[in-house]
Design an enzyme around this catalytic site. Structure first.
Site, short mmCIF file in Angstrom:
data_model
loop_
_atom_site.label_atom_id
_atom_site.label_comp_id
_atom_site.label_asym_id
_atom_site.label_seq_id
_atom_site.Cartn_x
_atom_site.Cartn_y
_atom_site.Cartn_z
N ALA A 265 0.83 -1.21 0.00
CA ALA A 265 0.00 0.00 0.00
C ALA A 265 0.87 1.26 0.00
O ALA A 265 1.94 1.27 0.61
CB ALA A 265 -0.92 -0.01 1.22
N LYS A 269 4.41 1.47 -6.10
CA LYS A 269 5.45 0.56 -6.60
C LYS A 269 4.82 -0.66 -7.28
O LYS A 269 5.36 -1.18 -8.25
CB LYS A 269 6.40 0.16 -5.48
CG LYS A 269 7.19 1.34 -4.91
CD LYS A 269 8.09 0.91 -3.77
CE LYS A 269 8.78 2.12 -3.15
NZ LYS A 269 7.81 3.02 -2.47
N ASP A 287 -0.97 -6.34 2.09
CA ASP A 287 -0.94 -5.36 3.18
C ASP A 287 -1.72 -5.95 4.34
O ASP A 287 -2.63 -6.77 4.14
CB ASP A 287 -1.52 -4.01 2.78
CG ASP A 287 -1.07 -2.91 3.75
OD1 ASP A 287 -0.04 -2.26 3.48
OD2 ASP A 287 -1.73 -2.72 4.80
N ASP A 315 -0.29 -10.13 6.89
CA ASP A 315 0.93 -9.63 7.53
C ASP A 315 2.12 -10.31 6.86
O ASP A 315 2.18 -11.54 6.80
CB ASP A 315 0.89 -9.95 9.02
CG ASP A 315 2.04 -9.35 9.81
OD1 ASP A 315 3.15 -9.21 9.26
OD2 ASP A 315 1.83 -9.03 11.00
N ASP A 333 9.29 -3.23 0.60
CA ASP A 333 9.38 -1.79 0.87
C ASP A 333 8.85 -1.61 2.29
O ASP A 333 7.67 -1.38 2.50
CB ASP A 333 8.57 -1.00 -0.15
CG ASP A 333 8.76 0.49 -0.01
OD1 ASP A 333 9.91 0.94 0.15
OD2 ASP A 333 7.75 1.23 -0.04
N CYS A 386 12.19 4.26 3.34
CA CYS A 386 12.26 5.70 3.13
C CYS A 386 12.82 6.38 4.39
O CYS A 386 12.38 7.46 4.76
CB CYS A 386 10.90 6.27 2.75
SG CYS A 386 9.59 5.90 3.94
#
Length: 452
Positions: A265, A269, A287, A315, A333, A386
């Site tokens: 989510a 990507k 997600d 999960d 990610d 990030c």
């Protein structure tokens, strides 16, 4: 908040009210969007409101230091403090607004939200600041504390950044974190060419400049991209340039048939992967939250790639026990502290602690451990975050490789060959490298002869 229930379209009043709510836990972007929708504001007032809110959040520790000698131990209502911070921000950073106008407007806000006594108190503080001047940050002798106040970042974060990168590199990094982020887009190459998207944007008075960071990416100015026809048609998606790099590094050849996006989510990507794979390849997008799965599905539908993506509420730590498929490529990610996004989410600097970072690193390791058991022979895991902290980046990768000798770290390669002379396989992107969000990408390949 002020005890008075006040409805006002005054952007300075709205800024103070919004800041008080954000201080109580509301997210800045969501709160701002809600306020703008609920009030009839001109474009100029929307800009002023946004500038005041983000400006105060970005410089809160600096303003706290400057205001301290004028407040002393006096208990003041939190919204009054926010009001004084907005005045300081205008005085120090908005040099087109004359001081007398800042004072008059701030005193008027104090009257609207408070009472005559509040207005007198604000008047006295502002006039004392004007007469005495603000305390010099350069007078702080401790270099870590001084940089913390200058950059308005917590001491623990400055300590970590200096330890990991050195003082000079940290100074260069923090000098950029309050710059306004640019709008960047990624072209949906399944629906349109780069030239077609640039022309369509130009027809809506939007200017697109080719990215130097990622392929099929552009910096767009001149308006709100998400309101454009070309966005609604699914010809592009809004995504920071650095956020496009993990998918670029996945080496999505025609031979790649099964892909797992383990923490997908809102789907930026995932849809980028969908554009790069063969027509008979399939993506499984996970997600843990059902409402976030809906975001992935909405993005996929708008981009017209739903047929390539299968979503599942799961999960990622349960991939090993709940999924039977093995994957040629897995993108993790990972959930992270987000310190690479300080330009977009300035309030996170005050919300996170070192303990949070350490807890997230454990979670990230657990996700990698789980998904690694479903990598096909010669398959790859791309791990990205990030954030700019090594605890969640290099340290997580090092621990994973120590526990999983069947994987090897290979050099992360991007379309534009970013940082080609670096001496490490992983890719660190800092906000001051390319004026993007901070990002980290590591690429790990499963060795031959090690089946899933």
């Amino acid at each position: 908040m002020s005890d008075k229930r006040v409805y006002s379209d005054n952007p300075r009043v709205l800024a103070v009210q919004t800041l008080a709510k954000i201080k109580n836990g509301a997210y800045s972007n969501l709160q701002l969007n809600q306020v703008i929708k609920q009030h009839q504001l001109s474009e100029a007032d929307k800009r002023l409101l946004t500038t005041l809110v983000y400006g105060v959040i970005q410089h809160r520790l600096t303003f706290e230091y400057w205001l301290a000698p004028f407040i002393g131990d006096k208990k003041i209502n939190p919204w009054v403090r926010e009001l004084l911070y907005t005045a300081l921000f205008q005085m120090q950073y908005l040099n087109k607004i004359p001081q007398h106008a800042i004072f008059n407007e701030s005193i008027e806000v104090a009257k609207i939200l408070g009472h005559v006594g509040t207005a007198k108190f604000v008047t006295a503080i502002l006039h004392n600041i004007s007469r005495q001047g603000l305390p010099e940050i350069s007078a702080i002798t401790d270099p870590i504390l001084r940089l913390s106040i200058e950059a308005s970042l917590p001491v623990w974060l400055i300590e970590e950044l200096v330890t990991q990168n050195g003082e000079a590199a940290t100074r260069a990094l923090v000098a950029m974190i309050n710059d306004a982020p640019m709008q960047s887009i990624h072209v949906n190459t399944l629906l349109a060419s780069d030239d077609e998207v640039v022309a369509a944007l130009a027809a809506e008075n939007l200017t697109a400049v080719k990215s130097q960071v990622a392929d099929h990416a552009y910096i767009v100015s001149g308006g709100h991209v998400a309101s454009s026809t070309v966005y609604q048609k699914g010809w592009l998606t809004l995504q920071d340039e650095s956020a496009m790099l993990p998918v670029e590094s996945m080496v999505l050849t025609p031979a790649v048939k099964t892909i797992l996006d383990a923490a997908a989510a809102p789907g930026g990507k995932t849809t980028q992967i969908a554009q790069a794979i063969a027509a008979d390849a399939k993506i499984t997008a996970l997600d843990v939250h059902p409402h976030k799965i809906k975001l992935i599905e909405q993005n996929a539908a708008r981009m017209q790639v739903s047929d390539r993506i299968q979503t599942q509420v799961l999960d990622a730590r349960k991939v090993a026990s709940e999924m039977e498929t093995t994957f040629d490529r897995i993108l993790v990610d990972a959930p992270c502290s987000g310190f690479g996004l300080l330009r977009r989410k300035p309030e996170i600097r005050y919300d996170k602690t070192l303990a949070d970072v350490q807890n997230l690193a454990r979670l990230q390791g657990e996700i990698l451990d789980s998904v690694s058991q479903k990598v096909a022979e010669n398959g790859m895991i791309v791990y990205s975050t990030c954030t700019i902290l090594r605890q969640e980046n290099d340290d997580v990768v090092a621990q994973f490789l120590a526990n999983h000798p069947e994987f090897e770290l290979v050099k992360t390669v991007t379309s534009h060959q970013l940082k080609p002379d670096r001496h490490e396989a992983v890719l660190h992107i800092y906000p001051n490298d390319y004026h993007t969000d901070g990002f980290f990408v590591a690429t790990m390949k499963k060795k031959s002869g090690t089946p899933a």
